[in-house]
Design a protein around this motif. Structure first.
Motif, short mmCIF file in Angstrom:
data_model
loop_
_atom_site.label_atom_id
_atom_site.label_comp_id
_atom_site.label_asym_id
_atom_site.label_seq_id
_atom_site.Cartn_x
_atom_site.Cartn_y
_atom_site.Cartn_z
N THR A 1 0.67 -1.44 -0.02
CA THR A 1 -0.14 -0.08 -0.36
C THR A 1 1.35 1.18 0.25
N GLU A 2 2.33 1.03 0.82
CA GLU A 2 3.01 2.28 1.00
C GLU A 2 3.31 2.91 -0.58
N ILE A 3 3.85 1.97 -1.66
CA ILE A 3 3.96 2.46 -3.35
C ILE A 3 3.28 1.88 -4.05
N ASP A 4 1.61 1.60 -3.80
CA ASP A 4 0.56 1.47 -4.38
C ASP A 4 0.83 2.27 -6.39
N LEU B 1 10.87 -9.27 -7.73
CA LEU B 1 11.82 -8.41 -6.26
C LEU B 1 10.82 -7.93 -5.08
N GLU B 2 11.26 -7.98 -4.00
CA GLU B 2 10.39 -8.10 -2.81
C GLU B 2 11.06 -6.66 -2.22
N ARG B 3 9.82 -5.43 -1.20
CA ARG B 3 10.40 -4.36 -0.90
C ARG B 3 9.12 -4.53 0.38
N ASP B 4 9.62 -4.50 1.09
CA ASP B 4 8.66 -4.00 2.62
C ASP B 4 8.59 -3.11 3.92
N GLY B 5 10.25 -2.26 3.56
CA GLY B 5 10.36 -0.76 4.42
C GLY B 5 11.21 -0.45 3.86
N ASN B 6 11.17 1.14 4.12
CA ASN B 6 12.88 1.88 4.31
C ASN B 6 12.59 1.89 2.55
N PHE B 7 11.57 2.45 1.50
CA PHE B 7 11.31 2.56 0.37
C PHE B 7 12.11 3.45 -0.37
N PRO B 8 12.86 2.92 -1.60
CA PRO B 8 13.03 4.51 -2.33
C PRO B 8 12.75 4.79 -3.45
#
Length: 278
Positions: free
Chosen positions: A19-22, A248-255
């Motif tokens: 949701t943070e990078i939808d 690619l998994e990313r779950d925090g500290n989104f670049p």
């Protein structure tokens, strides 16, 4: 030997939807598919972002984190039903989960813990997998996990255990190359040797993720950039088989979107056989 009854699609290169990078995910060029954590979904009220992606023809795969197929207890019907509902709502070609121990006696571990790789454990887990397969509307793939400990009664390596589980049940595999790297650092397990033990024809897709080293322990954070050694494990896998999909998994500290796109491009270069300089 039990063999898969259906052929899974070629997924391509994807990214974990969060949701943070939808809106970032929606706009990334060349994205073939996404994966979403099943427990974060309500099948009857899908996020608008996922609806838009599906309308564009982007495949969405639900990824479970709490089914607990590695435990001694039978899979909970309500958890299986929720995973099945997510697959139907998303029109997914498969669902995925972890080969992990997560609960016992009503207590939640709060973490994906390794299962004892014994013959007795294999028998119990194979039955749990069969139950799950019977209740799910699409094929199931299981993921190898990152570990910081190994059980003293282990009789099989993880690769051997997964190979026997595939032989008994026909389950597919989700191979996380970042987890293979984690286990190399933390447990001294050779990723190449483990890949040699796996039935590569059972691979549904592959995970790639970042992490960091803290006091000699590798932490699979999903919140740091993908490192060269992880991409090297991906290249090792690709030297043996062409994976149907890589995510690619990313779950925090989104670049930034540019950084995410750069990591996806690095994955594409590995798939194309281009030497990496990370």
């Amino acid at each position: 030997m039990t063999t898969p009854a259906t052929t899974l699609p070629r997924l391509g290169v994807g990214l974990g939807w969060r949701t943070e990078i939808d809106t970032v995910v929606e706009r990334l060029p060349g994205l073939d598919w996404v994966e979403v954590v099943a427990e974060n979904l309500c099948a009857g009220h899908l996020p608008e972002s996922l609806r838009l992606l599906r309308e564009r023809g982007v495949t969405v795969v639900p990824h479970g984190v709490s089914l607990g197929l590695g435990g001694a207890g039978l899979p909970e019907p309500a958890r299986l039903a929720r995973l099945a509902e997510a697959a139907r709502a998303l029109g997914s070609p498969l669902v995925t989960e972890h080969l992990a121990f997560v609960r016992a006696g009503g207590l939640e571990a709060g973490h994906l813990l390794p299962v004892p790789r014994s013959r007795d454990s294999l028998r119990v887990i194979a039955e749990n997998v069969r139950i799950a397969q019977d209740q799910l509307p699409v094929p199931l793939a299981l993921e190898n996990i990152a570990a910081q400990l190994a059980w003293p009664e282990d009789e099989l390596t993880e690769g051997q255990f997964l190979a026997e589980l595939v032989e008994r049940t026909g389950v597919r595999l989700l191979i996380d190359v970042a987890n293979l790297h984690t286990n190399r650092v933390n447990l001294g397990v050779d990723p190449a040797a483990e890949l040699d033990r796996l039935p590569l024809e059972a691979i549904a897709y592959v995970h790639v993720a970042g992490g960091r080293l803290v006091d000699g322990i590798w932490h699979d954070t999903h919140a740091h950039p993908v490192t060269g050694p992880v991409l090297e494990v991906l290249a090792e896998l690709c030297s043996r088989v062409s994976p149907p999909g890589v995510l690619l998994e990313r779950d925090g500290n989104f670049p930034s979107p540019a950084e995410l796109g750069g990591e996806l491009d690095a994955i594409r270069r590995v798939l194309e056989g281009v030497p990496q300089h990370v």
